[in-house]
Design an enzyme around this catalytic site. Structure first.
Site: not given
Length: 620
Positions: A319, A263, A15, A50
């Site tokens: 929904e 949703d 990293w 990342k």
């Protein structure tokens, strides 16, 4: 946006040593292109990835890329980490099915699809559950909790990584194989997508992505949902729209999903999110300062995009409990929001309330009919008696409300048929049938409810000592020839077969000719069929006259009291049994006939000429 001053992408295991600077494009988006090295991808498949950023406050922060396609939990830190996923591409074998005319949805969760107390896999669902769904007659699966979510117990409604599918069930290729197999069976697959809110996790989600609270979300209180403890998207931002619209298209293109169940649409439509609000139907409740125009614009855009790019293929379901007008009407032609269907959320609430609070003899036939028929004209509704909401701990499924006192002791055919089990079997079938026949233009059932699953659903959590005991579905109960669950399961198959033969759900709404409170009778016509329901706990009626518009000879095509469904066989379904109409107008119908209507029994009758036509068509 609060743009970081310096942005890098980090990969491999070093990293602090291997980094590549990103550049800001004309849209303000930080990006990087890494060319192949000697014909091979510069980042090995399976590498951890990342992003590191230096904020204006000179703080170095690290995040999982927002568009990451794979996230896996580190066994030590328990945090999710971004994985560069670049395997050999999956090759689909089967074409996408055409959009179903009659929609029969099986709502399913991959992780709980096994009787074993564990997290099940995509492969287990494909091998063990998918054939059951097709055999029952469902032509659509709605998959829940697919998009990556850190907390398993959130039921998939706290999404952390929007372009990654849940790694706890397996790999993307295994999910593609599942969908491809479903398509080979002629079954469409919908994704339960959560664009109404997002997980508030920082290190493995979108929250505070650039160090501020307003990168993808509204800042301050407007960006937080108090009840859901989550973050709310800022739909007015171009990059948020790009992110969310790209998200749905990614799942269509990459995984071949056939549509989406959106949703939390009620939460999106209004700035108050529907919290502590009732909707009476007054248009001021829908169109005013509390309406979130930016969210509505996003929903219009995403529906328009899906239906324009994939004509006659995509299904979208909202929904929504508010009843927003034009939610299920076309965008360009009528200025609607563009959904194909909305969920009939008041229907299961009614059934649960009746079972909890009222004696059978106090059920209001008029209110039942009103609730089942109360939907906006020409805005299609998915009817359901119970979904995952009713299966969750804290509530009970229909079967549990009806029979929980004896489900563990008296569901065997070797035991006496007690009044509780007898009532439970009868009403479970009748509630499903009238919901199916009268409640909408589509039908939905949650996995296990088709056979009256005996237990609630509770995911592993601290409150249950992280147990998987209730986070599973016991399909073995429906397969056991000695248990009465087989009757409810078999009835589900025959009920759906009505739609296969007569296209009930695609037909015009039913015409209700009778709602008799004293007799507890409901009669209606739909799709050329005559539907007769006697909800009375003890009164049976011989030669009960009911109205019918079309004259002719009628035969019983479905009876909840048949012995094959665990009933008492009080109504003959033999080929020799039939009902002839009389030229006697009744209940505003041109003709009528007399039937035997036993207590707690429903009958569906069809014209003999229609049955002959269907047989001839099947032979041809």
């Amino acid at each position: 946006y609060s743009i970081p001053l310096d942005t890098q992408t980090l990969f491999l295991d070093g990293w602090d040593h291997t980094s590549h600077a990103m550049a800001r494009n004309s849209f303000g988006v930080w990006e990087i292109f890494l060319p192949n090295v000697n014909g091979r991808a510069p980042i090995p498949h399976g590498s951890k990835v990342k992003i590191a950023m230096l904020t204006y406050e000179n703080q170095r922060i690290e995040r999982i890329p927002a568009w990451i396609r794979r996230a896996e939990q580190d066994p030590i830190t328990k945090l999710y980490e971004g994985i560069f996923w670049n395997p050999v591409p999956y090759s689909f074998e089967h074409p996408r099915p055409e959009k179903p005319v009659s929609l029969r949805i099986y709502e399913a969760h991959i992780g709980i699809c096994t009787p074993e107390p564990k997290i099940a896999s995509y492969d287990e669902f494909r091998e063990q559950v998918l054939p059951r769904i097709a055999a029952l007659g469902y032509n659509c699966i709605q998959l829940m909790a697919i998009v990556e979510h850190v907390y398993y117990g959130s039921f998939g409604y706290q999404v952390s990584n929007y372009f990654a599918i849940s790694s706890r069930y397996g790999t993307p290729e295994q999910l593609k194989y599942l969908i491809d197999t479903a398509h080979g069976m002629g079954v469409s697959v919908l994704l339960d997508v959560v664009h109404s809110h997002a997980s508030k996790n920082v290190l493995d989600g979108l929250n505070m992505f650039d160090g501020t609270d307003h990168c993808y979300f509204h800042e301050g209180g407007r960006g937080r949902h108090d009840l859901w403890d989550s973050r709310l998207f800022h739909y007015g931002k171009h990059e948020v729209l790009r992110f969310l619209m790209s998200n749905v298209r990614f799942f269509v293109e990459e995984f071949r999903f056939d549509g989406f169940r959106f949703d939390g649409v009620t939460s999106m439509l209004y700035k108050h999110h529907g919290i502590a609000r009732g909707f009476s139907g007054d248009y001021n409740e829908y169109f005013g300062p509390e309406t979130d125009d930016e969210a509505i614009t996003y929903l219009m855009l995403v529906n328009h995009m899906l239906h324009e790019l994939y004509p006659r293929k995509m299904l979208t379901i909202a929904e929504d409990v508010s009843g927003m007008p034009l939610l299920c009407r076309p965008v360009t032609e009528e200025g609607g929001v563009g959904f194909d269907y909305r969920l009939g959320m008041a229907i299961p609430d009614m059934w649960i309330r009746y079972l909890k609070e009222l004696r059978d003899e106090d059920w209001d036939m008029g209110y039942i009919v009103h609730t089942l028929c109360n939907r906006r004209w020409r805005e299609a509704t998915i009817a359901y008696a119970e979904s995952h909401d009713q299966a969750l701990v804290g509530d009970k499924t229909l079967a549990f409300w009806l029979m929980d006192k004896e489900m563990y002791t008296n569901m065997s055919d070797l035991s006496e048929l007690t009044p509780i089990i007898d009532r439970g079997l009868a009403l479970h079938k009748m509630i499903r049938l009238i919901t199916f026949g009268l409640g909408g233009e589509g039908y939905l059932s949650f996995m296990g409810n088709e056979f009256g699953h005996p237990e609630w659903l509770d995911f592993p959590r601290a409150g249950n000592n992280w147990s998987f005991w209730y986070a599973r579905r016991q399909f073995n109960l429906a397969d056991d020839p000695l248990l009465r669950y087989k009757y409810l399961n078999g009835f589900d198959r025959e009920m759906l077969a009505l739609d296969v033969k007569f296209k009930c759900l695609a037909a015009a709404p039913g015409h209700v000719s009778l709602k008799h409170e004293a007799d507890k009778m409901i009669v209606f016509e739909r799709a050329g069929l005559l539907w007769i329901f006697n909800f009375h706990p003890w009164k049976s009626f011989a030669d009960y006259r009911v109205g019918i518009e079309m004259p002719g000879k009628y035969r019983v095509v479905l009876c909840t009291d048949s012995s094959v469904f665990g009933g008492h066989a009080r109504v003959s379904t033999e080929a020799s049994a039939f009902y002839l109409t009389e030229a006697v107008p009744w209940h505003d119908r041109a003709h009528s006939l007399r039937v035997y209507a036993p207590c707690r029994t429903a009958l569906v009758l069809a014209l003999e000429t229609d049955l002959i036509r269907l047989r001839v068509g099947a032979k041809q």
